[in-house]
Enzyme design. Structure first.
Site, PDB file in Angstrom:
ATOM      1  N   HIS A 166     -15.640   1.192  21.430  1.00 14.40           N
ATOM      2  CA  HIS A 166     -15.734   2.646  21.564  1.00 14.40           C
ATOM      3  C   HIS A 166     -16.855   3.116  20.649  1.00 14.40           C
ATOM      4  O   HIS A 166     -16.810   2.925  19.440  1.00 14.40           O
ATOM      5  CB  HIS A 166     -14.416   3.319  21.178  1.00 14.40           C
ATOM      6  CG  HIS A 166     -14.442   4.807  21.383  1.00 14.40           C
ATOM      7  ND1 HIS A 166     -14.099   5.398  22.583  1.00 14.40           N
ATOM      8  CD2 HIS A 166     -14.803   5.821  20.556  1.00 14.40           C
ATOM      9  CE1 HIS A 166     -14.232   6.712  22.483  1.00 14.40           C
ATOM     10  NE2 HIS A 166     -14.663   6.993  21.266  1.00 14.40           N
ATOM     11  N   CYS A 167     -17.876   3.715  21.248  1.00 12.50           N
ATOM     12  CA  CYS A 167     -19.080   4.088  20.507  1.00 12.50           C
ATOM     13  C   CYS A 167     -19.037   5.559  20.094  1.00 12.50           C
ATOM     14  O   CYS A 167     -19.028   6.446  20.954  1.00 12.50           O
ATOM     15  CB  CYS A 167     -20.327   3.826  21.362  1.00 12.50           C
ATOM     16  SG  CYS A 167     -21.869   4.189  20.491  1.00 12.50           S
TER      17      CYS A 167
END
Length: 303
Positions: free
Chosen positions: A104-105
């Site tokens: 998850h960026c």
């Protein structure tokens, strides 16, 4: 003129890739991985983990699943109430199971997975080129600043700031982009790098690796003319992935050699048709056993 063309082209591709990475929704498992109403009710009633696993094994019998947990249990998401496909993980930030989840960026406020991994790579690449282009064009003024040849105006501090920001971003993005290029070459996700997927014969960090060329095509597709464009061309459906032949125990290998040549698990697997072409996927044509050669693959045996 050339300066303006390169500047605008790099900026447009950067913004396009960045937008596709942000606004592409994470791909989620299809309905076939969800438990039926009867199985779900029975699963919730059971208190013994062994009985729950028996229900999951029965439900996953006809699903294209080749990996398990470290304890050899069926990978099940209690939050989404579905059997996890291979390489699928639950994202606590998005609160959804993401196919081939990488991470998850926070920079894009989105999960990077099967649906937008190509866009994320292109975003890093065009960011890298954009920073390099800015730093290269400002370099001459930066040199004049240190040699006191730049006019004494407030603009010289802007030049200094712009060069340092572009150079710092270039170095940081270069390390991240190089790492993900290595992941693509090995056909691994960031999660799989830290925790190797467990197959029938045990954990295998290279279980999904088909060779560098095929690994690259699995992400970018067969059509090379679309590789640099942020449009979806990745092969597969995100739920089913070809796996290479992993090591077998001596008894299984002896039996298979007497009866018939050993076949890898990809023999009966196939990708759905590519979004941009109706032709057969070349990853599955020709040789059916994908065995890498090199120091890491000494334990791999072909049929």
């Amino acid at each position: 003129v050339v300066y303006l063309v390169v500047f605008h082209l790099s900026f447009v591709m950067f913004v396009w890739s960045y937008g596709k990475t942000i606004f592409t929704s994470p791909a989620t498992p299809s309905k076939e991985f969800c438990l039926s109403k009867a199985d779900k009710e029975q699963y919730e009633k059971e208190e013994r983990p062994e009985s729950q696993q028996e229900i999951l094994r029965r439900a996953a019998k006809d699903l294209p699943i080749y990996t398990t947990t470290a304890s050899r249990a069926i990978r099940y998401c209690d939050r989404c109430q579905l059997i996890k496909p291979d390489r699928c993980h639950h994202c606590s930030a998005c609160d959804v199971c993401v196919l081939k989840m990488d991470h998850h960026c926070p920079w894009v406020n989105n999960c990077v997975g099967f649906s937008n991994y190509k866009f994320f790579l292109l975003f890093l690449m065009y960011s890298l080129l954009y920073c390099l282009f800015v730093a290269a064009t400002v370099l001459q003024y930066f040199i004049k600043f240190w040699t006191n040849e730049l006019p004494d105006t407030h603009a010289k501090f802007h030049v200094l700031f712009l060069f340092f920001v572009a150079a710092m971003f270039f170095i940081s993005i270069l390390s991240l982009f190089s790492y993900h290029c290595w992941l693509v070459g090995k056909n691994r996700s960031t999660i799989e790098t830290f925790r190797a997927p467990t197959f029938r014969n045990g954990p295998d960090k290279n279980g999904f690796s088909l060779g560098c060329s095929k690994n690259l095509r699995e992400v970018f597709g067969d059509e090379k003319k679309y590789w640099l464009l942020p449009i979806f061309t990745s092969l597969g459906d995100g739920c089913n992935f070809p796996t290479r032949l992993v090591i077998m125990d001596p008894e299984q290998l002896a039996v298979s050699s007497q009866n018939e040549p050993a076949k890898s698990s990809v023999a009966n697997q196939s990708f759905p048709t590519r979004p941009l072409s109706e032709s057969q996927n070349r990853l599955l044509s020709g040789d059916c056993q994908w065995v890498e050669t090199g120091p890491e693959e000494e334990n791999v045996k072909s049929g």
